[in-house]
Design an enzyme around this catalytic site. Structure first.
Site, mmCIF file in Angstrom:
data_model
loop_
_atom_site.group_PDB
_atom_site.id
_atom_site.type_symbol
_atom_site.label_atom_id
_atom_site.label_comp_id
_atom_site.label_asym_id
_atom_site.label_seq_id
_atom_site.Cartn_x
_atom_site.Cartn_y
_atom_site.Cartn_z
ATOM 1 N N ALA A 171 0.841 -1.209 0.000
ATOM 2 C CA ALA A 171 0.000 0.000 0.000
ATOM 3 C C ALA A 171 0.873 1.256 0.000
ATOM 4 C CB ALA A 171 -0.944 -0.016 1.200
ATOM 5 N N VAL B 84 3.709 -5.650 -10.516
ATOM 6 C CA VAL B 84 4.150 -4.273 -10.788
ATOM 7 C C VAL B 84 5.533 -4.014 -10.174
ATOM 8 C CG1 VAL B 84 3.504 -1.824 -10.525
ATOM 9 C CG2 VAL B 84 1.718 -3.537 -10.789
ATOM 10 N N HIS C 204 11.316 -3.576 -19.195
ATOM 11 C CA HIS C 204 10.902 -2.330 -18.535
ATOM 12 C C HIS C 204 12.135 -1.703 -17.891
ATOM 13 C CE1 HIS C 204 8.361 0.513 -16.535
ATOM 14 N NE2 HIS C 204 8.608 0.053 -15.332
HETATM 15 N N1 APR Z 1 4.217 -7.647 1.870
HETATM 16 C C1 APR Z 1 3.421 -6.572 1.698
HETATM 17 N N2 APR Z 1 3.903 -5.321 1.530
HETATM 18 C C2 APR Z 1 5.228 -5.154 1.540
HETATM 19 C C3 APR Z 1 6.119 -6.230 1.711
HETATM 20 C C4 APR Z 1 5.560 -7.524 1.898
HETATM 21 N N3 APR Z 1 6.326 -8.603 2.061
HETATM 22 N N4 APR Z 1 7.370 -5.739 1.672
HETATM 23 C C5 APR Z 1 7.286 -4.409 1.480
HETATM 24 N N5 APR Z 1 5.984 -4.054 1.399
HETATM 25 C C6 APR Z 1 5.398 -2.721 1.208
HETATM 26 C C7 APR Z 1 6.127 -1.597 1.935
HETATM 27 O O1 APR Z 1 5.811 -1.559 3.313
HETATM 28 C C8 APR Z 1 5.627 -0.363 1.175
HETATM 29 O O2 APR Z 1 4.485 0.218 1.781
HETATM 30 O O3 APR Z 1 5.457 -2.338 -0.166
HETATM 31 C C9 APR Z 1 5.231 -0.927 -0.212
HETATM 32 C C10 APR Z 1 6.044 -0.342 -1.347
HETATM 33 O O4 APR Z 1 5.688 0.981 -1.450
HETATM 34 P P1 APR Z 1 6.699 2.178 -1.780
HETATM 35 O O5 APR Z 1 7.978 1.968 -1.038
HETATM 36 O O6 APR Z 1 5.947 3.443 -1.620
HETATM 37 O O7 APR Z 1 7.066 1.918 -3.314
HETATM 38 P P2 APR Z 1 6.194 2.325 -4.586
HETATM 39 O O8 APR Z 1 6.691 3.611 -5.117
HETATM 40 O O9 APR Z 1 4.751 2.160 -4.285
HETATM 41 O O10 APR Z 1 6.654 1.191 -5.591
HETATM 42 C C11 APR Z 1 6.276 -0.169 -5.370
HETATM 43 O O11 APR Z 1 6.203 -0.748 -7.669
HETATM 44 O O12 APR Z 1 6.692 0.516 -9.544
HETATM 45 C C12 APR Z 1 7.171 -0.426 -8.640
HETATM 46 O O13 APR Z 1 9.554 0.028 -8.567
HETATM 47 C C13 APR Z 1 8.359 0.088 -7.852
HETATM 48 O O14 APR Z 1 8.963 -2.074 -6.983
HETATM 49 C C14 APR Z 1 8.349 -0.833 -6.673
HETATM 50 C C15 APR Z 1 6.850 -1.044 -6.446
#
Ligand code: APR
Length: 314
Positions: free
Chosen positions: A11, A120, A177
């Site tokens: 999230a 994603v 990508h």
């Molecule tokens: N299970 C659930 N959530 C997780 C886990 C897990 N095992 N590990 C990490 N997370 C959550 C984090 O707590 C964080 O809230 O995944 C979220 C990632 O969000 P952001 O750090 O804000 O990253 P974001 O910019 O949303 O990108 C997410 O999408 O486009 C791709 O490169 C980007 O790999 C990245 C992903």
């Protein structure tokens, strides 16, 4: 699909923006957010849920505090991951995110065994490959979101360059990508008019270069990666699957002989419908494009091999 229930794992910026976009579009009956940090999912689900008071349909937005609370989804979108920190190598990031995907996929198999999975997390093509290997699902059920975003970025660059045709620009980007993505101006168009009949070679080269730099440009300003266009791109793909609308969208899929490759994921045009990937479209590529595809595949294969050497697929 009767349930129209979509789970989003992670999230963060991208996952929450996808949830918000879906809720504003009124695409699903229910969106469930899960994050390894439960408060993040809970807080954002409340905020997005309150925004639905003004959305076209009353989408239900909830948070799962534990993985088992995200059940029986029709589609699960994986946006979980960690960003690359300065001290990490690309291989380090690859391994950390692959471990996260392993954890996420285990829960999807348990609690939403019928779901179509939209991956994603980056590095996108490699993570999508990991999802294939860990689930063993039919390949139509696992789709990597990349071409939708890269195509949107290319459309934006075309729009900026030509200055007309708002909303009429269709651009196609295939390949990986990453640095070796392949913007394909020859089959891109504004209002159906082929791009090469509107602009010259230098402008075309600018569009290609700026498309490839599309993500990095945003990081330069925001110090974090993009989320509005990724969120919207996810929502468009989810909608196509739920509505069985059969739109053509370049997506990262597992090849089985198409384009001369097997057992590797790559961004190619596909038809999206109720079964996920309804059809892979094989473009008739010239030698130059085939050579570019080879470079893309090599870069993805390199990442897959790092994980294979770490014992991920054994
Ligand atoms: N299970 C659930 N959530 C997780 C886990 C897990 N095992 N590990 C990490 N997370 C959550 C984090 O707590 C964080 O809230 O995944 C979220 C990632 O969000 P952001 O750090 O804000 O990253 P974001 O910019 O949303 O990108 C997410 O999408 O486009 C791709 O490169 C980007 O790999 C990245 C992903």
């Amino acid at each position: 699909m009767v349930g129209r229930k979509v789970g989003i794992v992670g999230a963060g910026f991208v996952g929450a923006t996808a949830a918000y976009t879906l809720a504003m579009m009124g695409t699903c009956r229910e969106v469930v957010l899960f994050d390894i940090v439960p408060d993040v999912a809970i807080g954002k689900a409340i905020d997005i849920g309150q925004a639905t008071a003004y959305s076209p349909k009353g989408t239900i937005v909830t948070a799962a505090k534990t993985p088992d609370e995200m059940r029986d989804c029709d589609i699960v979108v994986i946006t979980a991951g960690v960003p690359r920190r300065r001290e990490m190598t690309r291989a380090d990031l690859l391994i950390i995110n692959a471990k996260i995907i392993t954890d996420v996929v285990g829960n999807i198999k348990k609690y939403s065994p019928e779901a179509i999975i939209l991956c994603v997390s980056n590095p996108l093509d490699i993570m999508t490959y990991v999802v294939h290997k860990l689930t063993g699902y039919d390949r139509n059920r696992i789709i990597g979101m990349a071409g939708a975003l890269d195509g949107a970025r290319m459309s934006y660059q075309i729009q900026k360059k030509v200055g007309f045709g708002s909303g009429q620009t269709r651009a196609i980007v295939i390949g990986d990508h990453g640095q070796n993505m392949i913007p394909y101006p020859e089959i891109s168009a504004v209002g159906g008019v082929p791009l090469d009949q509107i602009i010259g070679k230098t402008d075309m080269e600018d569009i290609i270069a700026n498309t490839k730099e599309g993500g990095a440009e945003i990081v330069k300003y925001l110090k974090t990666s993009a989320y509005y266009a990724p969120g919207r791109s996810i929502a468009v793909m989810v909608e196509a699957i739920l509505d069985d609308s059969r739109i053509v969208m370049p997506s990262s899929v597992l090849l089985d002989g198409e384009y001369g490759y097997k057992d590797i994921t790559l961004g190619v045009p596909v038809v999206l419908g109720a079964n996920g990937v309804e059809k892979i479209i094989e473009l008739d590529l010239n030698d130059e494009m085939k050579a570019k595809i080879d470079v893309s595949v090599d870069s993805i294969q390199e990442g897959v091999d790092v994980l294979r050497n770490e014992g991920f697929f054994s």
